[in-house]
Design an enzyme around this catalytic site. Structure first.
Site, PDB file in Angstrom:
ATOM      1  N   SER A 262      13.504  -3.708  -4.749  1.00 41.63           N
ATOM      2  CA  SER A 262      12.437  -2.840  -5.250  1.00 41.63           C
ATOM      3  C   SER A 262      12.652  -1.429  -4.727  1.00 41.63           C
ATOM      4  O   SER A 262      13.196  -1.237  -3.634  1.00 41.63           O
ATOM      5  CB  SER A 262      11.078  -3.344  -4.778  1.00 41.63           C
ATOM      6  OG  SER A 262      10.962  -3.190  -3.372  1.00 41.63           O
ATOM      7  N   ASP A 263      12.218  -0.442  -5.506  1.00 42.87           N
ATOM      8  CA  ASP A 263      12.076   0.880  -4.913  1.00 42.87           C
ATOM      9  C   ASP A 263      11.004   0.736  -3.829  1.00 42.87           C
ATOM     10  O   ASP A 263      10.244  -0.233  -3.823  1.00 42.87           O
ATOM     11  CB  ASP A 263      11.702   1.928  -5.969  1.00 42.87           C
ATOM     12  CG  ASP A 263      12.086   3.338  -5.515  1.00 42.87           C
ATOM     13  OD1 ASP A 263      12.260   3.552  -4.299  1.00 42.87           O
ATOM     14  OD2 ASP A 263      12.201   4.236  -6.377  1.00 42.87           O
ATOM     15  N   TRP A 264      10.938   1.693  -2.919  1.00 42.29           N
ATOM     16  CA  TRP A 264      10.095   1.547  -1.730  1.00 42.29           C
ATOM     17  C   TRP A 264       8.607   1.524  -2.126  1.00 42.29           C
ATOM     18  O   TRP A 264       8.026   2.535  -2.479  1.00 42.29           O
ATOM     19  CB  TRP A 264      10.419   2.673  -0.747  1.00 42.29           C
ATOM     20  CG  TRP A 264      11.512   2.307   0.217  1.00 42.29           C
ATOM     21  CD1 TRP A 264      11.456   2.442   1.579  1.00 42.29           C
ATOM     22  CD2 TRP A 264      12.798   1.717  -0.058  1.00 42.29           C
ATOM     23  NE1 TRP A 264      12.625   1.954   2.147  1.00 42.29           N
ATOM     24  CE2 TRP A 264      13.451   1.512   1.182  1.00 42.29           C
ATOM     25  CE3 TRP A 264      13.454   1.306  -1.227  1.00 42.29           C
ATOM     26  CZ2 TRP A 264      14.724   0.936   1.286  1.00 42.29           C
ATOM     27  CZ3 TRP A 264      14.722   0.734  -1.131  1.00 42.29           C
ATOM     28  CH2 TRP A 264      15.336   0.562   0.117  1.00 42.29           C
ATOM     29  N   GLY A 265       8.050   0.338  -2.109  1.00 41.47           N
ATOM     30  CA  GLY A 265       6.646   0.192  -2.482  1.00 41.47           C
ATOM     31  C   GLY A 265       6.435  -0.096  -3.965  1.00 41.47           C
ATOM     32  O   GLY A 265       5.303  -0.086  -4.427  1.00 41.47           O
ATOM     33  N   ALA A 266       7.496  -0.382  -4.686  1.00 43.26           N
ATOM     34  CA  ALA A 266       7.357  -0.610  -6.131  1.00 43.26           C
ATOM     35  C   ALA A 266       7.050  -2.067  -6.472  1.00 43.26           C
ATOM     36  O   ALA A 266       6.906  -2.419  -7.638  1.00 43.26           O
ATOM     37  CB  ALA A 266       8.624  -0.159  -6.862  1.00 43.26           C
TER      38      ALA A 266
END
Ligand SMILES: *[C@@H]1O[C@H](CO)[C@@H](O)[C@H](O)[C@H]1NC(C)=O
Ligand SMILES: *[C@@H]1O[C@H](CO)[C@@H](O)[C@H](O)[C@H]1NC(C)=O
Ligand SMILES: *[C@@H]1O[C@H](CO)[C@@H](O)[C@H](O)[C@H]1NC(C)=O
Ligand SMILES: *[C@@H]1O[C@H](CO)[C@@H](O)[C@H](O)[C@H]1NC(C)=O
Ligand SMILES: *[C@@H]1O[C@H](CO)[C@@H](O)[C@H](O)[C@H]1NC(C)=O
Ligand SMILES: *[C@@H]1O[C@H](CO)[C@@H](O)[C@H](O)[C@H]1NC(C)=O
Ligand SMILES: *[C@@H]1O[C@H](CO)[C@@H](O)[C@H](O)[C@H]1NC(C)=O
Ligand SMILES: *[C@@H]1O[C@H](CO)[C@@H](O)[C@H](O)[C@H]1NC(C)=O
Ligand SMILES: *[C@@H]1O[C@H](CO)[C@@H](O)[C@H](O)[C@H]1NC(C)=O
Ligand SMILES: *[C@@H]1O[C@H](CO)[C@@H](O)[C@H](O)[C@H]1NC(C)=O
Ligand SMILES: *[C@@H]1O[C@H](CO)[C@@H](O)[C@H](O)[C@H]1NC(C)=O
Ligand SMILES: CC(=O)N[C@H]1CO[C@H](CO)[C@@H](O)[C@@H]1O
Length: 844
Positions: free
Chosen positions: A266-270
């Site tokens: 995941s992108d950071w926090g996605a």
């Protein structure tokens, strides 16, 4: 639970009315399991062996980040201490190692795209890979094909390559092969349609299937074909579902059709849900924290719990870990089998510091060993810096410079930044020369050679009288300095970046396409008094410059992009003719932002649920300008040289014996599992005596967890591990292997007709035919280095995919029966030779 069902129903229900798609997009359950294959077999066998030996919590440990600032890298997973396997270290970014020192700051992606040089793309990847390896990093978070560059203001376009998918696809493949050849896993990001920074965390991008395939997915297909080990899903939604829980984009397109064998992070926090992401094809959660009690994470203990309850089948968890481990083993080959320990901290510049900064219980230790990983990389950085300069205008023989009597260097953008090149965290200011954009796609400069420094040195050698003014708002001073100089060189900028920094009111995306810091007025002021005004641009992409193109006193214009640490030296090489310019513009320069057609959405009608339909289809950048008959200032592919070239003898060979296209088919094996899981509660809680560090993310379930179902909250199709059909366009990494058969070889002869050596970048464009296709699309390029009078034949290979369109009904690529043409020239517009394209081989 209601919310969960809502999520799962979104994709199958989507029908894109505006594009007339006649079928809903195929649902993407179950998530395809990796099976090795082309280029992956050996790695896959090693991964199988390793994963088979892991316990449930050990497996989960490798899928979940330990939390933001939990360990030394921007992303760190859990480890397997029992087997002495340390945690994975993931680190930004696409132009060098972020958040450390003794590293290089390479030219940005947009610059290497401007070289149109496969060789430079590859070598940049190799040298970046060496630097990441040297710091102990396992995964480099780059390169970037999303944003592709739908809109020119897109804040992160410069991190990627070009709005042309073919050019970006080549750059992705070469960069990935370079990085991975050095023992580091590359990460193709941000997947997919993350085309703007405004509302990026929740914008719902509505797209039709054909545009997806022919434009945005194209370069990711090249990345997968090149063997990329990881893909990062993006923040935005696509057709209703978040990218990191989107079974159409991740399961159906990436893992099934493109047969991706590596892992999706995941992108950071996605990541937004435990089950939605696990069943939607996510394999690694980053940075791992960000969830409610008791786990403080959506995975970690929560994933273990979901596996114990049967909501996530064992095969899905095993597949996550197999993919992660296979990517790791795949890159460890040749001279790069070793895995140095992590020897830097992203969170401090000091030698010692907390080992786990997120926790107030952390012990202190040595976290920075200051390993110098720069090697001799400055030479390549300078070479790319010079070869990416695009010479857009050169009149009255203004360039190259030859010992001018006097020179005035004007503008803050020529100067050193007060306080040093890293004075502003993540380059979030413009106080001196700009050599990269801002945000997470940055690296610290080891040093930055400013243009003023390099030019003053050259002036001293040549006995050129050198003057230099700063202060872009003091036009009187600029005019005074410029008025009597034999050459007045004006430096201007327009930067862009990521939306966590707002610079001069620009929240990542550029608010406009004009120059920053009074740049346009500065050019006008200097040109009003000096008939030899040379403009140098350090910009994130196109700016509006029609007035400068037309101005009789502006004799030369050069785009130098974001060249990295050797900025001034590289520019001086071009200005003085040591390097004959060979950069070509990787984007089109419009006369106004409206001329681009597609527009960035700065203000959503419904800010709570921002949504945007990409109804321009494949018509972005040059494809749109041409269709709308709008003349830009400069077209895609433009760039001048100090010499001239002629083109002759366009020849086309049809490869008549090519094997016919064959849709892939048949069934996959059923989902494999590796090892048996101990499902007793006691085996999956924290062992006695283990001292947890709060709020670090762990894989263990809480002792009070009820781990007995129900499994039925997960859609039946999502937990079905039986054999599944292979998609017709699939079957091999990057898609059906037959798509990459060469159907045509097209050659031309190029001659250097001028007086100095130079490199031409011949470009091949193909007209696929029909109103629904662009006039022509880039399908080949090469570099031809030629001495004066020398000729060379260059050849382009056209593959089946290159001459196909995507049929949404058959879900396959097809060569449509439309008359096709090929054009060869030195830009989209400057076509020198053309021909009809003979029909494809009868068998095709
Ligand atoms: C998971 O990883 C963490 C951090 O590396 C480690 O402390 C812990 O022991 C690991 N758990 C298991 C079950 O291996
Ligand atoms: C490995 O390193 C040796 C010695 O430096 C070199 O000769 C060889 O070409 C390298 N092999 C590869 C595959 O890079
Ligand atoms: C480390 O130093 C650089 C300047 O060289 C600075 O930009 C960065 O913010 C510093 N990092 C930390 C965590 O202090
Ligand atoms: C340490 O952090 C925890 C939360 O993680 C908090 O509850 C506790 O009060 C903190 N302790 C100190 C000494 O700051
Ligand atoms: C340019 O001018 C500024 C201001 O006068 C001066 O501080 C700086 O040293 C000059 N730079 C060069 C490279 O001459
Ligand atoms: C203009 O430049 C010339 C030679 O470069 C010099 O001789 C002359 O004094 C300069 N004039 C002014 C007004 O600076
Ligand atoms: C465009 O944005 C830049 C950067 O914020 C600003 O300096 C410039 O004045 C703006 N241009 C216009 C025409 O508003
Ligand atoms: C060009 O420069 C000359 C000075 O050499 C000036 O007189 C003239 O007005 C300038 N032209 C324009 C269009 O500004
Ligand atoms: C290939 O086929 C084309 C017609 O499609 C024909 O003109 C050409 O001569 C053939 N070439 C060879 C080498 O057979
Ligand atoms: C797309 O495929 C369908 C089904 O095979 C076919 O009927 C249709 O003609 C194709 N469309 C085009 C434009 O070829
Ligand atoms: C194609 O080439 C012919 C000359 O062979 C020329 O007349 C024609 O304008 C060219 N067409 C295009 C679109 O370049
Ligand atoms: C090349 C190098 O110096 N690597 C060091 C990185 O840091 C670890 C300790 O964290 C050292 O053991 C390595 O020698």
């Amino acid at each position: 639970m209601t919310a969960l069902f809502g999520l799962f129903l979104v994709i199958p229900a989507v029908v894109i009315a505006s594009t007339g798609a006649d079928t809903p997009f195929a649902p993407g359950f179950p998530s395809p399991w990796a099976s090795g294959g082309s280029g992956w077999d050996e790695a896959y066998e090693k991964a199988k062996k390793f994963v088979s030996s892991l316990t449930l919590v050990e497996k989960v440990n490798l899928t979940t980040g330990t939390g933001w600032e939990a360990d030394r890298c921007v992303g760190s997973t859990g480890s397997v201490p029992r087997l002495g396997f340390r945690a994975f270290c993931l680190e930004d970014g696409p132009l060098g190692v972020r958040y450390t020192d003794h590293n290089s700051a390479f030219p940005a992606g947009i610059n290497v795209a401007a070289t149109f040089s496969r060789d430079l793309m590859r070598r940049r990847g190799e040298e970046m890979g060496e630097e990441f390896l040297g710091k102990g990093i396992d995964v480099q978070l780059g390169p970037v094909a999303g944003p592709l560059g739908r809109v020119p203001e897109g804040g992160r376009n410069w991190e990627g390559f070009s709005p042309d998918p073919y050019l970006t696809g080549v750059a992705m493949a070469e960069t990935i092969k370079g990085i991975q050849s050095r023992g580091v896993v590359a990460c193709a990001k941000h997947y997919i349609l993350n085309e703007q920074e405004h509302y990026r965390n929740r914008i719902d991008v509505r797209i039709d299937d054909r545009t997806m395939h022919e434009l945005y997915l194209w370069p990711f297909a090249d990345a997968v074909r090149a063997g990329v080990g990881s893909v990062m899903c993006s923040y935005n939604k696509i057709n209703g579902a978040f990218a990191c829980e989107n079974e159409w984009t991740t399961n159906y397109l990436l893992k099934n059709e493109l047969s991706f064998q590596g892992f999706v992070m995941s992108d950071w926090g996605a990541q937004h849900t435990t089950l939605g992401s696990a069943l939607g094809g996510l394999d690694m959660a980053m940075p791992g924290d960000g969830g409610g009690p008791p786990y403080g994470a959506l995975w970690g203990g929560a994933l273990t719990e979901a596996v114990l309850k049967g909501q996530v089948p064992q095969w899905r968890l095993d597949d996550m870990v197999i993919r992660i481990m296979a990517a790791f083993y795949k890159v460890k080959s040749g001279n790069y089998t070793s895995r140095p320990d992590v020897n830097f901290s992203a969170w401090t510049n000091k030698t010692t510091g907390p080992l786990h900064p997120l926790s107030n219980q952390s012990s202190i230790g040595v976290v920075n060993e200051f390993v110098n990983v720069q090697g001799d990389h400055a030479a390549l950085i300078r070479e790319i810096g010079a070869k990416s300069v695009v010479l857009l205008k050169n009149e009255k023989a203004a360039l190259p410079l030859n010992k001018p009597q006097s020179m005035a260097v004007i503008g803050n953008d020529a100067q050193d930044t007060p306080g040093g090149p890293n004075a502003c965290p993540e380059r979030g200011c413009i106080k001196g020369t700009v050599a990269m954009g801002y945000g997470s796609g940055t690296a610290e400069f080891p040093y930055l050679v400013s243009p003023a420094t390099a030019l003053e040195l050259q002036a001293a050698t040549d006995n050129t009288v050198f003057t230099n003014t700063t202060g872009n708002w003091n036009l009187a001073a600029a005019k005074a300095a410029a008025s009597n100089a034999s050459a007045a060189i004006v430096f201007v900028t327009a930067t862009a970046g990521e939306n966590f920094i707002t610079l001069d009111g620009n929240a990542g995306d550029r608010n406009n396409l004009t120059l920053w810091d009074n740049g346009d007025e500065l050019i006008r002021a200097v040109a009003s008094v000096n008939p030899n005004t040379i403009v140098v641009l350090h910009t994130a992409g196109p700016v509006i410059l029609e007035y400068a193109k037309q101005h009789p006193n502006v004799t030369a214009i050069l785009w130098a992009g974001f060249p990295g640490q050797e900025s001034g030296n590289a520019l001086a090489d071009v200005l003085y003719g040591r390097v004959n310019p060979q950069g070509r513009s990787p984007f089109t320069w419009g006369k106004s932002v409206k001329d681009y057609g597609a527009q960035l959405m700065f203000t959503a009608p419904n800010p709570a649920l921002p949504s945007q339909t990409f109804d321009e289809g494949v018509f972005i950048d040059y494809r749109y300008f041409d269709k709308a008959a709008i003349a830009p200032t400069w077209w895609f592919g433009s760039g001048l040289s100090y010499t001239t070239f002629s083109y002759a003898r366009l020849e086309i060979v049809v490869h008549n014996t090519t094997n016919p296209y064959q849709a892939a088919g048949g069934l996959t094996p059923p989902a494999p599992t590796y090892g048996t899981l101990d499902r007793t509660a006691g085996a999956n809680v924290v062992p006695d005596g283990f001292r947890k560090i709060s709020p670090y993310v762990y894989p263990w379930v809480s002792s009070s967890a009820n781990v007995s179902g129900p499994a039925s909250v997960s859609p039946t199709a999502a937990i079905n591990g039986s054999a599944q059909p292979v998609l017709p366009a699939g079957g091999a990494p990057g898609g059906n292997a037959r798509l990459f058969d060469v159907l045509y070889t097209i050659s031309v002869s190029i001659t250097n007709t001028g007086k100095v050596a130079g490199t031409e970048i011949p470009q091949l464009y193909v007209q696929l035919g029909g109103e629904d296709n662009p006039f022509s699309v880039l399908r080949g390029f090469d570099e031809a280095a030629l001495e004066p009078g020398q000729s060379k034949t260059v050849a382009f290979s056209l593959t089946r995919r290159d001459v196909s369109n995507w049929n949404t009904t058959s879900q396959n690529w097809e060569i449509w029966d439309r008359e096709k043409f090929v054009f060869v020239g030195s830009s989209f517009e400057a076509i020198r030779l053309n021909s009809t394209l003979p029909p494809p081989p009868a068998s095709a």
